[in-house]
Scaffold this active site. Sequence first.
Site, PDB file in Angstrom:
ATOM      1  N   LEU A  43      14.208  -2.629   6.131  1.00  0.00           N
ATOM      2  CA  LEU A  43      13.608  -3.047   7.383  1.00  0.00           C
ATOM      3  C   LEU A  43      14.697  -4.294   8.071  1.00  0.00           C
ATOM      4  O   LEU A  43      14.763  -4.103   9.026  1.00  0.00           O
ATOM      5  CB  LEU A  43      12.306  -3.866   7.129  1.00  0.00           C
ATOM      6  CG  LEU A  43      11.203  -2.644   7.173  1.00  0.00           C
ATOM      7  CD1 LEU A  43      10.137  -3.458   6.391  1.00  0.00           C
ATOM      8  CD2 LEU A  43      10.959  -2.060   8.261  1.00  0.00           C
ATOM      9  N   ALA A  44      15.060  -4.945   7.125  1.00  0.00           N
ATOM     10  CA  ALA A  44      15.999  -6.004   7.603  1.00  0.00           C
ATOM     11  C   ALA A  44      17.350  -5.376   8.102  1.00  0.00           C
ATOM     12  O   ALA A  44      17.769  -5.921   9.350  1.00  0.00           O
ATOM     13  CB  ALA A  44      16.171  -7.317   6.268  1.00  0.00           C
ATOM     14  N   GLY A  45      17.969  -4.792   7.173  1.00  0.00           N
ATOM     15  CA  GLY A  45      19.112  -3.953   7.673  1.00  0.00           C
ATOM     16  C   GLY A  45      19.049  -2.967   9.216  1.00  0.00           C
ATOM     17  O   GLY A  45      20.024  -3.319  10.039  1.00  0.00           O
ATOM     18  N   HIS A 266       3.749  -8.311  -9.651  1.00  0.00           N
ATOM     19  CA  HIS A 266       2.343  -7.756  -8.959  1.00  0.00           C
ATOM     20  C   HIS A 266       1.234  -7.550  -9.804  1.00  0.00           C
ATOM     21  O   HIS A 266       1.454  -6.877 -10.874  1.00  0.00           O
ATOM     22  CB  HIS A 266       2.607  -6.678  -7.922  1.00  0.00           C
ATOM     23  CG  HIS A 266       2.040  -6.363  -6.953  1.00  0.00           C
ATOM     24  ND1 HIS A 266       0.751  -5.896  -7.136  1.00  0.00           N
ATOM     25  CD2 HIS A 266       2.205  -6.661  -5.622  1.00  0.00           C
ATOM     26  CE1 HIS A 266       0.139  -5.832  -5.968  1.00  0.00           C
ATOM     27  NE2 HIS A 266       0.953  -5.848  -4.977  1.00  0.00           N
ATOM     28  N   SER A 284      -1.574  -0.952  -4.044  1.00  0.00           N
ATOM     29  CA  SER A 284      -1.555  -1.999  -2.744  1.00  0.00           C
ATOM     30  C   SER A 284      -2.549  -3.259  -3.369  1.00  0.00           C
ATOM     31  O   SER A 284      -3.551  -3.172  -3.630  1.00  0.00           O
ATOM     32  CB  SER A 284      -1.725  -1.586  -1.458  1.00  0.00           C
ATOM     33  OG  SER A 284      -1.947  -2.419  -0.731  1.00  0.00           O
ATOM     34  N   ARG A 330      -0.710 -13.457  -5.899  1.00  0.00           N
ATOM     35  CA  ARG A 330      -0.347 -12.717  -6.836  1.00  0.00           C
ATOM     36  C   ARG A 330      -0.161 -13.081  -8.161  1.00  0.00           C
ATOM     37  O   ARG A 330      -0.376 -12.855  -9.367  1.00  0.00           O
ATOM     38  CB  ARG A 330       0.993 -11.948  -6.149  1.00  0.00           C
ATOM     39  CG  ARG A 330       0.489 -10.898  -5.321  1.00  0.00           C
ATOM     40  CD  ARG A 330       1.810 -10.270  -4.575  1.00  0.00           C
ATOM     41  NE  ARG A 330       1.175  -9.232  -3.557  1.00  0.00           N
ATOM     42  CZ  ARG A 330       2.255  -8.812  -2.877  1.00  0.00           C
ATOM     43  NH1 ARG A 330       3.513  -8.725  -3.170  1.00  0.00           N
ATOM     44  NH2 ARG A 330       1.685  -7.585  -1.958  1.00  0.00           N
TER      45      ARG A 330
END
Length: 639
Positions: A43-45, A266, A284, A330
């Site tokens: 996502l960032a890249g 998590h 999730s 979390r």
Amino acid sequence: MKLDPKVPSGPLEDKWEQHLKDIKLVSPNNKRKHNVIVVGTGLAGASAAASLAELGYNVQTFCIQDSARRAHSIAAQGGINAAKNYQNDGDSVWRLFYDTIKGGDYRSRESNVYRLAQNSNNIIDQAVAQGVPFGRDYGGLLDNRSFGGAQVSRTFYSRGQTGQQLLLGAYQAMMRQVHTGKIKDNPRQEMLDLVVVDGKARGIITRDLVNGTIQKWEADAVVLCTGGYGNVFYLSTNAKNSNVTAAWRCHKRGAAFANPCYVQIHPTCIPVSGDYQSKLTLMSESLRNDGRVWVPRKKGDDRAPNDIPEEERYYYLEERYPSFGNLVPRDVASRNAKMVTDEGLGVGETGLAVYLDFRDAIKRDSKEAIAARYGNLFDMYENITDENPYETPMRIFPAVHYTMGGLWVDYNLMSNIPGLFVAGEANFSDHGANRLGASALMQGLSDGYFIIPYTIGNYIAGEDLEKVSTDHKAFDEAAKASQDQLDKLLAVKGDKSLIEFHRELGKIMWDKVGISRSKEGLESAIEEIRALREDFWKNVRVPGESNYYNKYLEFAARIADFFELAELMALDALDRDESCGCHLRDEYQTEEGEALRNDEDYAFVSAWEYLGVNGKLETKRHKEDLEFEFVELKQRSYK
């Protein structure tokens, strides 16, 4: 080492806007003259590469997968936060900022977190324009769900596939630029070193993972978007290819590594079922909206869960935290799962699991409604465990998931090496000591779409960047060093496999640098890591050669870096005499077992400088003091 966070002055809500007014710009014609390397296409890249190319820069992208679509960002399930307040339940940019600061246990930089909250709404608009299929309510408007650490519904989602759908949106934008020629995409290339010329990042060294050749690449700036280092624990929810090598090699070139001990465990993962496993599967956090977490009240109660009556069930999160219940952050949920299993109340064959039960939600809303919200997650659970979660409660237990630590960056997301920018999970900047659920996607896209494109221009416009060729001696030296290490690994020719070393390292890390830590355990871990690392370099067996496809060699180099990182993580945890967020020291707890911070002595970012390895890791800690002008420091409470 100088750590200047470069935070703009003025009111918190005006810092970013004022900064945008003050930064230097590169004209459209001049952007065409500059090359930018983006390492990692998650996502960032992907978002950074697409945005920079759209502006006119020449971009080269690198990823270890055969396609950018395979980045680990696809594994994010539950959603992405934004302060749209569509539910009209009192949300705001300020509340998202405050929840994130509080969720990180007051160990993050105020200015960066507020900017993240500001950018969040733009991210949703961007994704919708790209066609990301967010969930919608009956009237067709974008829907929201709740996530841990917040009392409002601000999480946008696409069933249980939010990361994948958002990545496809960023990937589309990136591939558009590939087809225009502004991005040159280089898949199946692994970054092995950063090239620094005259104190500035001017390129990278990679290994072609198909034919084994070492290659040199130059640029005016490098953007590192290579994710986190959770696989140092061997078992984690990360993809097996996820690693720390690119970030660690930058660290060895002088980039400070910040807060390495902050690792998110998590609470909602499928429990370990045997020694044969190489990774764990995340369920999730969104499931905690409707699923109720519980264990039997009696030790050794081995009845089927549906045979245990209501009065004999211990809904420990609901009882201990009435305000947030199952939606505590979390770190709190993970710690409590460990506490009840340590008390002998765990379930399943190993006793290292708790129940996540949808009985009441199905009774209240119908099976069809629950299937509409979580159907693919339920299917995945049944495929893995051969149990139907509509009929039998899920069994879950904490597992390593995300790393809040990473390379140190300033407000512009530039490391202490000029020209080296770091985005997404690879940097340390936004989450402090614990990340709130649904904030990883938010940070990655904020960094890539809305921060890096501005701040790289500011850097390029303000620097004298002489033309540098890959013939420069710095490139030759870095390429030789990379090849030498690969040859050294192949030359050991020991009798112990890579997986044995990695599994042993992971056990040390989980047992002594995991959910909870102690002075004694950390000191022991450091000695064990050093001894195991020495054994690795004497007895590891790496089959094959370096000049062609060799998966063993890939993993060997990554495990070698994990050994050094593991020692730094334990040193950082030992150095921090407090509990905060995911970093729970047994010696520093309240009477109720909550994390006990020490703001007087430890309200700072630990930024470590690499000095070498000689039997032990030689390192030096630097500090960036955290200043809280706009929020009050206080002990977290979710009761």
